[in-house]
Design a protein around this motif. Structure first.
Motif, PDB file in Angstrom:
ATOM      1  N   ALA A 159      -9.733  -3.560   3.281  1.00  0.00           N
ATOM      2  CA  ALA A 159     -10.871  -2.640   3.247  1.00  0.00           C
ATOM      3  C   ALA A 159     -11.489  -2.418   4.627  1.00  0.00           C
ATOM      4  O   ALA A 159     -11.764  -1.271   5.007  1.00  0.00           O
ATOM      5  CB  ALA A 159     -11.917  -3.132   2.251  1.00  0.00           C
TER       6      ALA A 159
ATOM      7  N   TRP B  39     -13.501   4.083  -4.433  1.00  0.00           N
ATOM      8  CA  TRP B  39     -13.909   4.583  -3.121  1.00  0.00           C
ATOM      9  C   TRP B  39     -15.265   5.288  -3.254  1.00  0.00           C
ATOM     10  O   TRP B  39     -15.575   5.865  -4.294  1.00  0.00           O
ATOM     11  CB  TRP B  39     -12.922   5.618  -2.573  1.00  0.00           C
ATOM     12  CG  TRP B  39     -11.503   5.196  -2.424  1.00  0.00           C
ATOM     13  CD1 TRP B  39     -10.624   4.872  -3.428  1.00  0.00           C
ATOM     14  CD2 TRP B  39     -10.760   5.078  -1.201  1.00  0.00           C
ATOM     15  NE1 TRP B  39      -9.397   4.557  -2.905  1.00  0.00           N
ATOM     16  CE2 TRP B  39      -9.449   4.678  -1.544  1.00  0.00           C
ATOM     17  CE3 TRP B  39     -11.086   5.282   0.138  1.00  0.00           C
ATOM     18  CZ2 TRP B  39      -8.463   4.476  -0.583  1.00  0.00           C
ATOM     19  CZ3 TRP B  39     -10.096   5.088   1.103  1.00  0.00           C
ATOM     20  CH2 TRP B  39      -8.810   4.680   0.742  1.00  0.00           C
TER      21      TRP B  39
ATOM     22  N   SER C 212      -8.262  -6.944  -0.702  1.00  0.00           N
ATOM     23  CA  SER C 212      -9.362  -6.071  -0.312  1.00  0.00           C
ATOM     24  C   SER C 212     -10.149  -6.641   0.862  1.00  0.00           C
ATOM     25  O   SER C 212     -10.614  -5.899   1.733  1.00  0.00           O
ATOM     26  CB  SER C 212     -10.291  -5.842  -1.506  1.00  0.00           C
ATOM     27  OG  SER C 212     -11.130  -4.736  -1.291  1.00  0.00           O
TER      28      SER C 212
ATOM     29  N   ASN D 133      -3.121  -2.241  -8.976  1.00  0.00           N
ATOM     30  CA  ASN D 133      -3.649  -1.949  -7.663  1.00  0.00           C
ATOM     31  C   ASN D 133      -3.085  -2.953  -6.668  1.00  0.00           C
ATOM     32  O   ASN D 133      -2.079  -3.624  -6.967  1.00  0.00           O
ATOM     33  CB  ASN D 133      -5.178  -1.861  -7.654  1.00  0.00           C
ATOM     34  CG  ASN D 133      -5.833  -2.876  -8.555  1.00  0.00           C
ATOM     35  OD1 ASN D 133      -5.363  -3.997  -8.686  1.00  0.00           O
ATOM     36  ND2 ASN D 133      -6.931  -2.492  -9.178  1.00  0.00           N
ATOM     37  N   LEU D 134      -3.665  -3.039  -5.461  1.00  0.00           N
ATOM     38  CA  LEU D 134      -2.966  -3.748  -4.387  1.00  0.00           C
ATOM     39  C   LEU D 134      -2.748  -5.230  -4.664  1.00  0.00           C
ATOM     40  O   LEU D 134      -1.680  -5.771  -4.387  1.00  0.00           O
ATOM     41  CB  LEU D 134      -3.719  -3.572  -3.071  1.00  0.00           C
ATOM     42  CG  LEU D 134      -3.378  -2.317  -2.272  1.00  0.00           C
ATOM     43  CD1 LEU D 134      -4.089  -2.336  -0.932  1.00  0.00           C
ATOM     44  CD2 LEU D 134      -1.884  -2.178  -2.065  1.00  0.00           C
TER      45      LEU D 134
ATOM     46  N   MET E  41      -7.859   2.528  -6.980  1.00  0.00           N
ATOM     47  CA  MET E  41      -8.851   1.851  -6.158  1.00  0.00           C
ATOM     48  C   MET E  41     -10.185   2.564  -6.339  1.00  0.00           C
ATOM     49  O   MET E  41     -10.214   3.713  -6.758  1.00  0.00           O
ATOM     50  CB  MET E  41      -8.479   1.905  -4.668  1.00  0.00           C
ATOM     51  CG  MET E  41      -7.097   1.426  -4.303  1.00  0.00           C
ATOM     52  SD  MET E  41      -6.834   1.609  -2.512  1.00  0.00           S
ATOM     53  CE  MET E  41      -5.049   1.569  -2.454  1.00  0.00           C
TER      54      MET E  41
ATOM     55  N   THR F 286     -11.539   3.306  -9.927  1.00  0.00           N
ATOM     56  CA  THR F 286     -10.314   2.535  -9.960  1.00  0.00           C
ATOM     57  C   THR F 286      -9.596   2.730 -11.291  1.00  0.00           C
ATOM     58  O   THR F 286     -10.047   3.495 -12.149  1.00  0.00           O
ATOM     59  CB  THR F 286     -10.611   1.046  -9.706  1.00  0.00           C
ATOM     60  OG1 THR F 286      -9.381   0.335  -9.569  1.00  0.00           O
ATOM     61  CG2 THR F 286     -11.429   0.440 -10.847  1.00  0.00           C
TER      62      THR F 286
ATOM     63  N   LEU G  43       0.838  -1.189   0.000  1.00  0.00           N
ATOM     64  CA  LEU G  43       0.000   0.000   0.000  1.00  0.00           C
ATOM     65  C   LEU G  43       0.878   1.245   0.000  1.00  0.00           C
ATOM     66  O   LEU G  43       0.611   2.218  -0.698  1.00  0.00           O
ATOM     67  CB  LEU G  43      -0.916  -0.003   1.226  1.00  0.00           C
ATOM     68  CG  LEU G  43      -1.922   1.149   1.324  1.00  0.00           C
ATOM     69  CD1 LEU G  43      -2.903   1.104   0.170  1.00  0.00           C
ATOM     70  CD2 LEU G  43      -2.659   1.101   2.652  1.00  0.00           C
TER      71      LEU G  43
ATOM     72  N   THR H  79      -9.776  -2.294  -3.122  1.00  0.00           N
ATOM     73  CA  THR H  79      -8.360  -2.071  -3.396  1.00  0.00           C
ATOM     74  C   THR H  79      -7.819  -2.882  -4.559  1.00  0.00           C
ATOM     75  O   THR H  79      -6.657  -2.708  -4.929  1.00  0.00           O
ATOM     76  CB  THR H  79      -7.518  -2.435  -2.149  1.00  0.00           C
ATOM     77  OG1 THR H  79      -7.609  -3.854  -1.911  1.00  0.00           O
ATOM     78  CG2 THR H  79      -7.997  -1.676  -0.922  1.00  0.00           C
ATOM     79  N   ASP H  80      -8.633  -3.774  -5.152  1.00  0.00           N
ATOM     80  CA  ASP H  80      -8.052  -4.822  -5.989  1.00  0.00           C
ATOM     81  C   ASP H  80      -8.454  -4.845  -7.462  1.00  0.00           C
ATOM     82  O   ASP H  80      -7.727  -5.441  -8.258  1.00  0.00           O
ATOM     83  CB  ASP H  80      -8.422  -6.197  -5.418  1.00  0.00           C
ATOM     84  CG  ASP H  80      -7.709  -6.496  -4.116  1.00  0.00           C
ATOM     85  OD1 ASP H  80      -7.026  -5.600  -3.613  1.00  0.00           O
ATOM     86  OD2 ASP H  80      -7.850  -7.618  -3.601  1.00  0.00           O
TER      87      ASP H  80
END
Length: 561
Positions: free
Chosen positions: A492, A445, A488, A475-476, A443, A469, A394, A507-508
């Motif tokens: 999350a 949100w 996530s 991403n992660l 990501m 995203t 992250l 996050t994914d």
């Protein structure tokens, strides 16, 4: 409606703003049915049978952008002779005519004209068409010699005083060519219901091949293979992106409203440099910045605004005012984390003039909704007590210290005085229905934007924020190299626990958003693609959130519009 002849004066080349040369030296590696109807003509129109090999060709599609109630900006690039490749700086002057009609067959022509494509503008042309009717679909085509471009659709904005019942926008950001295919663009194009689409930045990436996150696999190599630094480099990279069939399909069905972020220049750009720029070894920052801006305005259907930036304002009837930000041209350099300078009132992410402009827009608007196209996340973000195995990737993605300080100084968290001033302005003048539309962070949100995150929800919410995203950028789960969703599921809940104003974070996954706006609510439907490495990837609805008029809060909705 009147037909208007356009001249070579309509080719837009914005003056590039030059800045100082102070830079850090560290580099970061990571940071359809409707479409088929539109694209009945081939995407890359070939010369007719028997034509000379030197006949002009439209190899990079067509596009439209920045819709107004009475007009729209049309764009294309002509290759006059085979050797006049993008970035070459060679090739003859070539007359390019254009036509606009109310029907796909182009029988009811309402405007036409011509321009001259020259090597000085990399043989790109823009026609700023006016005299059109508001809230109307139009079809257009370019021609050069015996060759016609594809026929494409665009749409004008509603009249400024029109009572609009609804609008629908695609919303995207962060498309790394080498990490995968642009299926998100294909699925947006196939909808056939967009008034326009917003690109919130990182339309291109500047890195050399293999230098940016791809799960250690370059799906398709970009051009040039080296990091882009010169004007020829930036032109070549823009051109490579516009060979993508999915991107061209989306450009051919609806107008784009685009802003830049850092990777249109170099990673973590600020007014006087960038993290991914080494002064001297990669030339002067002022020259690189000027080259990036020139190529952007040549290759994008965007009207340059003040001083060759992308901050500007568009209106869609009485329903939507859209303020578009440039958070790279005027910002102070990002500070080192933990040194306290994030609160320095002399530091800025917007610049004084742009912040005053935004405050004035938001206060004076009589539209129901005030949308803000915002390259980096507005909402405060603390990482909380993430375990080390998640905190490290992250931190890499967000530019956070691996020790876990709760700050990303490249977004509004690094310029807290600007944010406090803007949110205080919203409160002081009772400005309602402000929605930030954001990219950059790879990501998805859905956030309230609190006046004070430490005391939220008691402090109240000034606005809301929908973050989309990435189209393909890591991403992660890509950074950790684990199956999609695995990160996530753990990260999350911890992120939300540390950030009570965050209603949802994914996050994914990669994908896009569709923002549907009515007088009663603004709703973001989040979609994800099945596999960024698959050119035929499927699209699936993931979640939906809305903010109802007057609430300044986000709430979940259990089906897309």
């Amino acid at each position: 409606m009147t037909s208007r002849h356009r001249s070579s004066e309509e080719i837009t080349a914005a003056p590039a703003e030059r800045a100082g040369s102070r830079t850090p030296s560290r580099r970061a590696v990571v940071k359809a049915a409707a479409a088929g109807a539109v694209l009945a003509a081939p995407l890359a129109a070939a010369p007719p049978a028997g034509a000379a090999d030197t006949a002009p060709a439209f190899l990079h599609g067509v596009a439209s952008g920045d819709p107004l109630p009475d007009g729209v900006l049309l764009w294309t690039r002509v290759t006059p002779v085979p050797e006049a490749v993008p970035g070459s700086g060679i090739g003859p002057d070539t007359e390019v005519s254009w036509v606009v009609a109310t029907d796909k067959a182009l029988t009811n022509v309402v405007a036409k004209g011509s321009l001259t494509a020259t090597a000085a503008s990399d043989h790109t042309v823009k026609a700023d068409i006016r005299g059109l009717a508001p809230a109307t679909d139009y079809w257009y085509r370019f021609s050069a010699g015996p060759t016609d471009s594809p026929v494409a659709r665009t749409r004008t904005a509603p009249a400024a005083d029109a009572a609009v019942t609804g609008l629908r926008f695609g919303v995207v950001s962060c498309a790394n060519w080498e990490a995968g295919h642009f299926s998100a663009y294909r699925h947006l194009a196939a909808r056939g219901d967009l008034d326009a689409w917003l690109h919130l930045g990182d339309y291109i990436y500047e890195y050399g091949t293999g230098e940016y996150g791809t799960r250690d696999t370059v799906v398709r190599q970009h051009a040039p293979a080296h990091e882009i630094v010169t004007l020829a480099d930036y032109r070549t990279r823009h051109a490579r992106y516009k060979t993508d069939p999915d991107l061209r399909a989306l450009h051919a069905v609806a107008p784009v409203v685009a802003i830049w972020d850092d990777h249109e220049f170099a990673d973590n750009t600020w007014s006087g440099g960038a993290e991914n720029h080494t002064e001297g070894a990669e030339g002067a920052w002022t020259a690189r910045q000027a080259a990036a801006k020139q190529a952007y305005f040549e290759w994008m259907p965007v009207r340059p605004a003040i001083a060759g930036t992308t901050y500007r304002r568009l209106r869609f009837g009485k329903l939507v005012d859209l303020s578009l930000l440039d958070l790279r041209s005027f910002r102070s350099q990002q500070v080192a984390l933990g040194d306290g300078d994030v609160d320095d009132p002399d530091r800025t992410v917007t610049g004084r003039a742009q912040l005053d402009w935004l405050k004035s827009n938001l206060r004076s608007s009589d539209a129901v909704w005030r949308l803000v196209g915002n390259p980096v996340m507005m909402s405060p973000f603390a990482v909380g007590s993430l375990p080390a195995e998640l905190l490290r990737p992250l931190a890499e993605l967000l530019g956070l210290p691996k020790e876990g300080l709760a700050l990303n100084t490249d977004q509004w968290d690094g310029y807290t005085d600007d944010r406090r001033e803007l949110l205080a302005h919203l409160r002081a003048h009772a400005v309602r229905n402000t929605v930030f539309l954001t990219g950059d962070i790879h990501m998805a949100w859905a956030n309230d934007v609190p006046y004070n995150a430490a005391t939220y929800p008691l402090s109240g919410s000034a606005a809301t924020e929908f973050v989309v995203t990435s189209v393909t950028s890591d991403n992660l789960d890509d950074l950790v190299k684990v199956p999609e969703g695995a990160v996530s599921a753990v990260a999350a809940p911890v992120i939300r626990a540390a950030n009570r104003h965050v209603h949802w974070v994914d996050t994914d996954r990669h994908g896009y958003g569709v923002l549907d706006v009515t007088a009663e609510r603004a709703q973001m439907d989040y979609y994800v693609v099945s596999d960024r490495t698959d050119p035929d990837a499927r699209s699936t609805w993931a979640r939906s959130y809305r903010t109802r008029s007057g609430t300044q809060r986000v709430e979940r909705v259990y089906s897309p519009v």
